[in-house]
Design an enzyme around this catalytic site. Structure first.
Site: not given
Ligand code: F6P
Length: 545
Positions: A382, A508, A351, A265-266, A209, A203
């Protein structure tokens, strides 16, 4: 902060029910009927929750007095209920086209959403026809890699795996998430760069990452074209709200699909974030997923609290968390295909609901998000079920099962379902000391009593059972929407903003400060705490070893 205060309006019910075992509550068939409900392809059984009619009624009166319908309608109508970011929350509009109720979302948002669905459909159909080249993509695509993390990964990952029986042939899906280079490395060893389509989902388009993994795959693909930079626009799609950054990174404007500020995002699986899913299962099935969710949206919009499944689920969680003080909940899907459900729910719930101040900046009045954890059954039985049966803590469970499997192995499926039903029963009923004693046949009286004490199960351990008629795009959409609305309701009941996530920012920003030290760009560690400094020293000394 007084987060552990249990609501006084529930105190008498807690007291009364502390003297009643679930075994006895389950005798009441009428109570059971009132606590079992259906919506579309889902059955929700709350009868093994430690609640009676009076307690549920008190919870219902509480939610009625809270103005939940007004809050719900504000979300559906696109009011800026995410106040800390001044944003609307319109994931429901993403599937609104399949709703049978009049639309509430602003027209502009609905048109944008429809346009994007059409673009997704064009892409999916072109690739299905083997005509991706007409869209400037490789003529032969065998593998699709979704790069993203959190909400840009967990929803599509869950759904792509859950719906693997619906996959189109000859297109494999992969998910690259963690910044641990191992996954990217393995993927590059397996795949043919010239036949790989990469979707960078972010987003913000600033997530460390995702961008690092994107860079690694971009270099890999460019190498296969002798460094020809045009390969980036040929092999990469982006899904982002930050078009400028995605373009700067090298994605062609026509390959960028929007994310909007009005979708968190979620909550974004239903948008272009679900592109990898739409490619994996085809557009009809993707639209069936949206329709399943819309069915639950309509239910949430129209049913009174007594029959409203998201409301009931939220009231049960409120009861367990705030009246009974349960601090975690285990989610155990009895379906390998739903193996990613727990991690999906961890983000959706924790979250969203892991907050301790209200939107007015005041401390919350009660405990909020329980820890969500779990893994697939029967494997989980188990591993940690011993503790759930006989440990000192009571952990409410959620069992999720599928009535009709997608495979013909009936004996396996009967065994799977029998285990699900047996665990829910055993946790609730337990085994009394007298029953255990009667089973202990050998040894003298004292030895029998010692053994029986260890073989006694307290029972009285609550659980919810959710049964899907079968695992289809429609039922999965319905299930996820059910959880989304439960989260909305808990945010409302706890007076917190379920749609921001400031709590993930601190780590972060510290990582950004630490990175130069690991990269050897600075020796000055004085700004870090002593533990961080010591570990950085250790890593530096052992690195070359
Ligand atoms: O870790 C927090 C967060 O902002 C989440 O809410 C989101 O889904 C994820 O990082 C990824 O963010 P982006 O879509 O901006 O890469």
């Amino acid at each position: 902060m007084s987060q552990q205060r249990s609501p006084s309006f529930l105190a008498a019910h807690v007291e009364r029910l502390s003297r009643t075992h679930l075994r006895d509550l389950l005798q009441d068939q009428e109570r059971g009927q009132r606590l079992r409900h259906r919506v579309g392809p889902l059955l929700l059984d709350l009868s093994r929750q430690k609640l009676d009619h009076e307690a549920l009624q008190a919870l219902g009166e509480h939610v009625e007095a809270s103005g939940w319908q007004r809050a719900r309608d504000a979300m559906f109508a696109g009011e800026p209920i995410n106040t800390s970011e001044d944003r609307a929350v319109l994931h429901t509009a993403l599937r609104g086209g399949a709703s049978h109720l009049p639309p509430m979302a602003p027209r502009e948002a609905r048109l944008e959403i429809e346009r994007t669905l059409q673009r997704i459909e064009e892409l999916v159909r072109a690739i299905e026809r083997g005509d991706a080249a007409s869209m400037g993509l490789p003529s032969k695509i065998t593998d699709v890699v979704n790069i993203g993390i959190g909400g840009s990964d967990l929803g599509p990952r869950l759904a792509v795996r859950a719906l693997s029986p619906f996959h189109v042939p000859e297109l494999r899906s992969h998910f690259l998430t963690n910044v641990d280079g191992q996954a990217a490395y393995e993927l590059m060893r397996q795949l043919d760069p010239r036949r790989t389509l990469v979707i960078v989902v972010s987003k913000t388009f600033t997530t460390q990452e995702t961008l690092l993994n994107g860079n690694v795959l971009r270099d890999w693909i460019l190498r296969s074209y002798d460094g020809d930079a045009r390969a980036t626009s040929k092999h990469f799609l982006a899904v982002s709200a930050n078009t400028a950054e995605a373009e700067r990174w090298g994605v062609a404007t026509s390959n960028i699909y929007p994310m909007w500020d009005f979708v968190g995002g979620r909550f974004s699986l239903w948008s272009a974030v679900g592109l990898s899913l739409a490619l994996a299962i085809g557009m009809e099935h993707f639209r069936a997923l949206l329709a399943g969710a819309a069915q639950v949206d309509d239910h949430f919009r129209s049913k009174p609290w007594q029959q409203n499944l998201p409301v009931l689920l939220s009231l049960v969680e409120y009861w367990n968390r705030n009246a009974l003080g349960r601090s975690s909940r285990a989610v155990v899907p009895y379906a390998d295909l739903m193996g990613d459900l727990t991690s999906y729910l961890q983000q959706l719930e924790m979250e969203s609901l892991g907050k301790q101040v209200t939107p007015q900046g005041e401390p919350v009045a009660q405990a909020t998000s329980p820890v969500v954890w779990g893994s697939v059954g029967t494997n989980a039985q188990h591993a940690y079920f011993q503790s759930l049966h006989q440990g000192t803590d009571t952990v409410p469970l959620e069992f999720i099962g599928v009535v009709r499997p997608a495979h013909p192995l009936r004996a396996n499926h009967d065994a799977l379902l029998s285990n699900l039903l047996a665990q829910a029963a055993a946790l609730a009923l337990g085994k009394t000391f007298e029953e255990a004693l009667a089973e202990a046949k050998s040894g003298d009286e004292q030895a029998r009593r010692v053994l029986a004490a260890q073989r006694t199960f307290p029972g009285d351990r609550p659980s919810t059972v959710i049964l899907l008629d079968s695992l289809t795009p429609e039922s999965l959409g319905a299930l996820i929407a059910l959880y989304e609305h439960k989260v909305f309701m808990l945010g409302h009941l706890w007076s917190i903003n379920a749609f921001d996530q400031w709590g993930v920012e601190l780590g972060k920003s510290i990582a950004r400060q630490i990175l130069p030290a690991l990269e050897g760009q600075t020796d000055d560690l004085s700004s870090f705490d002593t533990a961080t400094r010591a570990l950085l020293d250790e890593i530096a000394q052992r690195r070359e070893g």
